[in-house]
Scaffold this active site. Structure first.
Site, PDB file in Angstrom:
ATOM      1  N   SER A 142       0.858  -1.181   0.000  1.00 30.53           N
ATOM      2  CA  SER A 142       0.000   0.000   0.000  1.00 30.53           C
ATOM      3  C   SER A 142       0.892   1.227   0.000  1.00 30.53           C
ATOM      4  O   SER A 142       2.013   1.197   0.538  1.00 30.53           O
ATOM      5  CB  SER A 142      -0.878   0.030   1.259  1.00 30.53           C
ATOM      6  OG  SER A 142      -1.491   1.313   1.401  1.00 30.53           O
ATOM      7  N   TYR A 156      -1.411  -0.400  10.225  1.00 34.22           N
ATOM      8  CA  TYR A 156      -1.628  -0.811   8.830  1.00 34.22           C
ATOM      9  C   TYR A 156      -0.385  -0.502   7.989  1.00 34.22           C
ATOM     10  O   TYR A 156       0.101  -1.351   7.224  1.00 34.22           O
ATOM     11  CB  TYR A 156      -2.845  -0.075   8.273  1.00 34.22           C
ATOM     12  CG  TYR A 156      -3.137  -0.336   6.816  1.00 34.22           C
ATOM     13  CD1 TYR A 156      -3.748  -1.518   6.396  1.00 34.22           C
ATOM     14  CD2 TYR A 156      -2.812   0.614   5.842  1.00 34.22           C
ATOM     15  CE1 TYR A 156      -4.017  -1.749   5.056  1.00 34.22           C
ATOM     16  CE2 TYR A 156      -3.075   0.397   4.505  1.00 34.22           C
ATOM     17  CZ  TYR A 156      -3.677  -0.783   4.114  1.00 34.22           C
ATOM     18  OH  TYR A 156      -3.938  -1.012   2.783  1.00 34.22           O
TER      19      TYR A 156
HETATM   20  P1  NAP Z   1     -11.917  -4.742   0.409  1.00 37.60           P
HETATM   21  O1  NAP Z   1     -12.736  -4.163  -0.701  1.00 37.60           O
HETATM   22  O2  NAP Z   1     -12.192  -4.315   1.813  1.00 37.60           O
HETATM   23  O3  NAP Z   1     -11.960  -6.340   0.311  1.00 37.60           O
HETATM   24  C1  NAP Z   1     -11.265  -7.085   1.260  1.00 37.60           C
HETATM   25  C2  NAP Z   1     -11.277  -8.529   0.863  1.00 37.60           C
HETATM   26  O4  NAP Z   1     -10.464  -9.263   1.802  1.00 37.60           O
HETATM   27  C3  NAP Z   1     -12.656  -9.144   0.904  1.00 37.60           C
HETATM   28  O5  NAP Z   1     -12.712 -10.105  -0.105  1.00 37.60           O
HETATM   29  C4  NAP Z   1     -12.697  -9.788   2.283  1.00 37.60           C
HETATM   30  O6  NAP Z   1     -13.600 -10.888   2.360  1.00 37.60           O
HETATM   31  C5  NAP Z   1     -11.278 -10.276   2.391  1.00 37.60           C
HETATM   32  N1  NAP Z   1     -10.796 -10.504   3.763  1.00 37.60           N
HETATM   33  C6  NAP Z   1     -10.805  -9.649   4.811  1.00 37.60           C
HETATM   34  N2  NAP Z   1     -10.237 -10.236   5.891  1.00 37.60           N
HETATM   35  C7  NAP Z   1      -9.884 -11.489   5.507  1.00 37.60           C
HETATM   36  C8  NAP Z   1      -9.279 -12.574   6.158  1.00 37.60           C
HETATM   37  N3  NAP Z   1      -8.897 -12.506   7.455  1.00 37.60           N
HETATM   38  N4  NAP Z   1      -9.066 -13.722   5.459  1.00 37.60           N
HETATM   39  C9  NAP Z   1      -9.441 -13.818   4.155  1.00 37.60           C
HETATM   40  N5  NAP Z   1     -10.019 -12.806   3.483  1.00 37.60           N
HETATM   41  C10 NAP Z   1     -10.240 -11.657   4.158  1.00 37.60           C
HETATM   42  O7  NAP Z   1     -10.345  -4.426   0.180  1.00 37.60           O
HETATM   43  P2  NAP Z   1      -9.561  -3.867  -1.115  1.00 37.60           P
HETATM   44  O8  NAP Z   1      -9.637  -2.388  -1.090  1.00 37.60           O
HETATM   45  O9  NAP Z   1      -9.945  -4.606  -2.323  1.00 37.60           O
HETATM   46  O10 NAP Z   1      -8.052  -4.226  -0.682  1.00 37.60           O
HETATM   47  C11 NAP Z   1      -7.394  -5.401  -1.125  1.00 37.60           C
HETATM   48  C12 NAP Z   1      -5.943  -5.279  -0.733  1.00 37.60           C
HETATM   49  O11 NAP Z   1      -5.383  -4.093  -1.311  1.00 37.60           O
HETATM   50  C13 NAP Z   1      -5.698  -5.167   0.770  1.00 37.60           C
HETATM   51  O12 NAP Z   1      -4.533  -5.884   1.123  1.00 37.60           O
HETATM   52  C14 NAP Z   1      -5.481  -3.680   0.972  1.00 37.60           C
HETATM   53  O13 NAP Z   1      -4.697  -3.402   2.123  1.00 37.60           O
HETATM   54  C15 NAP Z   1      -4.774  -3.305  -0.310  1.00 37.60           C
HETATM   55  N6  NAP Z   1      -4.885  -1.881  -0.642  1.00 37.60           N
HETATM   56  C16 NAP Z   1      -6.090  -1.305  -0.931  1.00 37.60           C
HETATM   57  C17 NAP Z   1      -6.149   0.049  -1.233  1.00 37.60           C
HETATM   58  C18 NAP Z   1      -7.429   0.760  -1.567  1.00 37.60           C
HETATM   59  O14 NAP Z   1      -7.440   2.014  -1.650  1.00 37.60           O
HETATM   60  N7  NAP Z   1      -8.547   0.074  -1.753  1.00 37.60           N
HETATM   61  C19 NAP Z   1      -4.970   0.812  -1.215  1.00 37.60           C
HETATM   62  C20 NAP Z   1      -3.768   0.183  -0.909  1.00 37.60           C
HETATM   63  C21 NAP Z   1      -3.730  -1.146  -0.625  1.00 37.60           C
HETATM   64  P3  NAP Z   1     -15.201 -10.690   2.644  1.00 37.60           P
HETATM   65  O15 NAP Z   1     -15.806 -10.195   1.354  1.00 37.60           O
HETATM   66  O16 NAP Z   1     -15.659 -12.041   2.998  1.00 37.60           O
HETATM   67  O17 NAP Z   1     -15.312  -9.689   3.749  1.00 37.60           O
END
Ligand code: NAP
Length: 247
Positions: A142, A156
């Site tokens: 991130s 985080y």
């Molecule tokens: P999101 O929309 O909140 O989706 C999170 C996903 O992770 C969901 O599929 C959730 O499952 C799953 N999850 C949560 N806890 C879990 C666990 N303990 N074991 C297995 N699965 C789990 O997140 P996102 O924004 O797509 O982010 C994905 C990745 O990108 C993360 O690592 C995040 O830190 C990184 N990231 C995101 C951003 C951003 O701006 N969005 C920026 C930088 C980095 P459920 O659907 O069952 O809840």
């Protein structure tokens, strides 16, 4: 080289977009999720609609038993060639002097230990040292890993900085065994993670400060992940690719 890909947290957001794009590129998919079975089923249906195999597997990446079940499902589908360590969580904005031990342990367990456990199982299957025939691992870092999250989420940011060095170290550890390990470092991406951390308006608040005056899409991050897994990235190893729109 397609084969089977595991996308942790593949039910929503970046994970879902990645699962669908990898299916378009010919992979069969294990779509892991934590709680949202409906969303996982929708991702699976989208993958199957592209003519690829897909299975949803509930499991917490921070649980060794659950990780074993995720990889067993992959073994049933075929030869594992790709792991996307995507599952990750944030939490409500807090200073360090407000953070509970429970919060810290959850954050480190899911974001860091979970990625270690999944990568360990992938290496056991992909490494030529273990009789495998190679593969690729992409971890989700991130922008917080370099911005550091002061006043909001030092925990985080620290987990994501940990992901960066884990990526480099593991890449070097298994480079001669047919496995490439890289990471993507997303900036502000349009997913539900911001609301899950108690900041539903975060994107709208930050948009004007972003160099491109817009957030990124999950698909744009997925495209970087798919490239890192592809043969086009055959000499790209141990790197962290910014997908931040220049932030
Ligand atoms: P999101 O929309 O909140 O989706 C999170 C996903 O992770 C969901 O599929 C959730 O499952 C799953 N999850 C949560 N806890 C879990 C666990 N303990 N074991 C297995 N699965 C789990 O997140 P996102 O924004 O797509 O982010 C994905 C990745 O990108 C993360 O690592 C995040 O830190 C990184 N990231 C995101 C951003 C951003 O701006 N969005 C920026 C930088 C980095 P459920 O659907 O069952 O809840």
């Amino acid at each position: 080289m397609a084969g089977v890909a595991i996308v942790t947290g593949g039910s929503r957001g970046i994970g879902r977009a990645t699962a669908i794009l990898l299916a378009e590129r010919g992979y069969d998919l294990v779509v892991n999720y934590q709680a949202n079975a409906q969303a996982a089923a929708e991702t699976v249906a989208a993958v199957q609609g592209l003519g690829r195999q897909a299975v949803a597997v509930q499991g917490d990446v921070g649980s060794e038993a659950d990780v074993a079940a995720i990889f067993a499902a992959a073994d049933r589908l075929g030869r594992l060639t790709a792991l996307v360590n995507n599952a990750g969580v944030i939490d409500a904005p807090e200073r360090l002097d407000e953070m509970s031990l429970a919060r810290l342990e959850r954050m480190f367990r899911i974001n860091l230990t979970g990625s270690f456990l999944c990568a360990r199982e992938a290496v056991k299957r992909m490494s030529t040292r273990h009789g495998g025939s190679g593969g690729g691992i992409v971890n989700l870092s991130s922008a917080a890993a370099v911005l550091a999250g002061a006043g909001q989420y030092l925990d985080y940011a620290a987990t994501k900085a940990g992901i960066d060095i884990f990526t480099l170290g593991l890449a070097r550890e298994v480079a001669a065994e047919g496995i490439r390990v890289n990471a993507v470092r997303p900036g502000i991406i349009d997913t539900e993670i911001h609301a899950s951390g108690g900041m539903p308006d975060r994107i709208a608040q930050l948009r004007e400060q972003l160099p491109m005056k817009r957030e990124g899409t999950a698909r744009e991050v997925a495209q970087a992940i798919a490239w890192l897994l592809s043969d086009e990235a055959s000499y790209t190893n141990g790197t962290v690719l910014n997908v931040t729109g220049g932030r």
